[in-house]
Design an enzyme around this catalytic site. Sequence first.
Site, PDB file in Angstrom:
ATOM      1  N   CYS A 155       1.029  -1.090  -0.398  1.00 57.69           N
ATOM      2  CA  CYS A 155      -0.247   0.099  -0.193  1.00 57.69           C
ATOM      3  C   CYS A 155       0.924   1.642  -0.021  1.00 57.69           C
ATOM      4  CB  CYS A 155      -0.944  -0.305   1.119  1.00 57.69           C
ATOM      5  SG  CYS A 155      -2.044   0.991   1.675  1.00 57.69           S
ATOM      6  N   CYS A 192      -4.671   5.125  -4.865  1.00 55.94           N
ATOM      7  CA  CYS A 192      -4.068   4.205  -5.036  1.00 55.94           C
ATOM      8  C   CYS A 192      -3.023   3.982  -4.910  1.00 55.94           C
ATOM      9  CB  CYS A 192      -5.172   2.687  -5.705  1.00 55.94           C
ATOM     10  SG  CYS A 192      -4.173   1.452  -5.405  1.00 55.94           S
ATOM     11  N   ASN A 231       0.812   4.309  -0.637  1.00 58.98           N
ATOM     12  CA  ASN A 231      -0.447   5.821  -0.191  1.00 58.98           C
ATOM     13  C   ASN A 231       0.130   5.579   1.540  1.00 58.98           C
ATOM     14  OD1 ASN A 231      -0.571   6.817  -2.489  1.00 58.98           O
ATOM     15  ND2 ASN A 231      -2.963   6.133  -1.919  1.00 58.98           N
ATOM     16  N   ASN A 275      -6.425  -5.353  -7.682  1.00 59.75           N
ATOM     17  CA  ASN A 275      -6.799  -4.520  -7.920  1.00 59.75           C
ATOM     18  C   ASN A 275      -7.709  -3.714  -9.678  1.00 59.75           C
ATOM     19  OD1 ASN A 275      -6.187  -3.057  -5.093  1.00 59.75           O
ATOM     20  ND2 ASN A 275      -4.282  -4.192  -5.502  1.00 59.75           N
TER      21      ASN A 275
HETATM   22  N1  LIG Z   1      -3.962   2.059  -1.744  1.00 61.57           N
HETATM   23  C1  LIG Z   1      -2.977   0.796  -1.473  1.00 61.57           C
HETATM   24  C2  LIG Z   1      -3.196   0.260  -2.208  1.00 61.57           C
HETATM   25  C3  LIG Z   1      -3.963  -0.978  -0.885  1.00 61.57           C
HETATM   26  C4  LIG Z   1      -3.802  -2.484  -1.694  1.00 61.57           C
HETATM   27  C5  LIG Z   1      -5.123  -3.285  -1.584  1.00 61.57           C
HETATM   28  N2  LIG Z   1      -6.786  -2.869  -1.827  1.00 61.57           N
HETATM   29  C6  LIG Z   1      -5.161  -4.714  -2.111  1.00 61.57           C
HETATM   30  O1  LIG Z   1      -3.846  -5.381  -3.170  1.00 61.57           O
HETATM   31  O2  LIG Z   1      -5.578  -5.400  -1.526  1.00 61.57           O
HETATM   32  C7  LIG Z   1      -2.097   1.846  -2.552  1.00 61.57           C
HETATM   33  O3  LIG Z   1      -2.034   2.990  -2.526  1.00 61.57           O
HETATM   34  O4  LIG Z   1      -1.218   1.397  -2.413  1.00 61.57           O
END
Ligand SMILES: N[C@H](CCC[C@H](N)C(=O)O)C(=O)O
Length: 294
Positions: free
Chosen positions: A76, A224, A78, A197
Site C-alpha cells: 500500500c 491508490c 499511499n 486491483n
Molecule cells: N491503497 C493502496 C493499495 C492497497 C492495496 C489493496 N487494495 C490490495 O492489494 O488488496 C496503495 O496506495 O497502494
Amino acid sequence: MAGTAPFAKMNGIGNEIIVADMRGRADKVTAAAAIALNGDAATRFDQIMAIHDARTPGTAYYIDILNSDGSGAQACGNGMRCVVQALAAETGQKTFTFETRAGILNAEEHADGSISVDMGKPRFGWQDIPLAEEFRDTRMIELQIGPIDAPVLHSPSAVSMGNPHAIFWVDKDVWSYELDRFGPLLENHPIFPERANITIVQVTSPETMVIRTWERGAGLTKACGSAACAAVVAAARTRRTGRSVSLMTPGGGKLHVEWRDDDHVILTGAAEWEFSGSFDPSTGAWARDTESAA
Ligand SMILES: N[C@H](CCC[C@H](N)C(=O)O)C(=O)O
C-alpha cells in the site's frame, strides 16, 4: 486482551488510512476490528497500516496491511507514506527500512514534506501476478466487460507490485466509466485467483496520466499508490509513456512515479494527519484523543 493501541487517522492524497501503533505487543489487528472501524463514518478507511516490531534484522518495523473488508494486502504505497510521516514526526528520523508481506522496502521524507517510497521491482509473469491461466505476454491479456461485440473495458495490462493489478487503457474521461459497477465484477473475475486491483487509465501525454482505481478489498478510493506504480510501469512497457510520470487521482491529488533503470519503482507524494485516538485491536472499539484536532 492486550489493551488499547494508539492510532492516527491520516490520508495519502485522499486514500483513507489508519496508522495503528502495534509496537511492543504480540497481537494483531483483527479482521473484525477492521470491519467495525470501517463501519463507523468517523473512522471509515481504505487501509489499516499496523506498525509492529521488526521481524528481520536491518529493518525498523514490520507493517501489516489490512483492507477495509478485513482482508490482508501485500502493498500500500499511499499508506506507507502515512506511516513514514507519523514515524518521522515521532522520531525526527527521515529514512526508514520496513518489512511488509511483499518484502523489504525503503522510504524517505524529503525537506518539503513529500515522501518517497521505494515500492520494489514490478513482476510480469502470469504466476507472479497471479493469473489463473498462462499468458506469455501480460502487456495485454484477454479480458473484457460489457457487450461482447462492443466491450466497455478490454485488454488490460497485468502487473504485480507485490499485489495484483489490472490496468485498463481508456480514451475518454475516466469519470465516464461506471467503475462502481464494473469494479466488483473485474476484482472477482476468475482470471484473478487472488482477486485484483482494477484501474482505468487515460494517458494524457508521455509524462502525465489520469487514473481511477477500484481497489481489491476496499472498493472505489480517492487514490491508490501501488495502482499508480502499476499504471506507469504498464504504460512504459507498452510505450504509452516514458518511465517518469505525474498522475492525477480522483481525490484531486498528485502522485509522481519513476520506474528507475535499476527496475525499482519510486512513488512520491504527500501525506496528511487528521486526528489521533486509541482502539481495541480485537474489536475496533475506539475513542478520539481529547487534544486531537476535529
Ligand atoms: N491503497 C493502496 C493499495 C492497497 C492495496 C489493496 N487494495 C490490495 O492489494 O488488496 C496503495 O496506495 O497502494
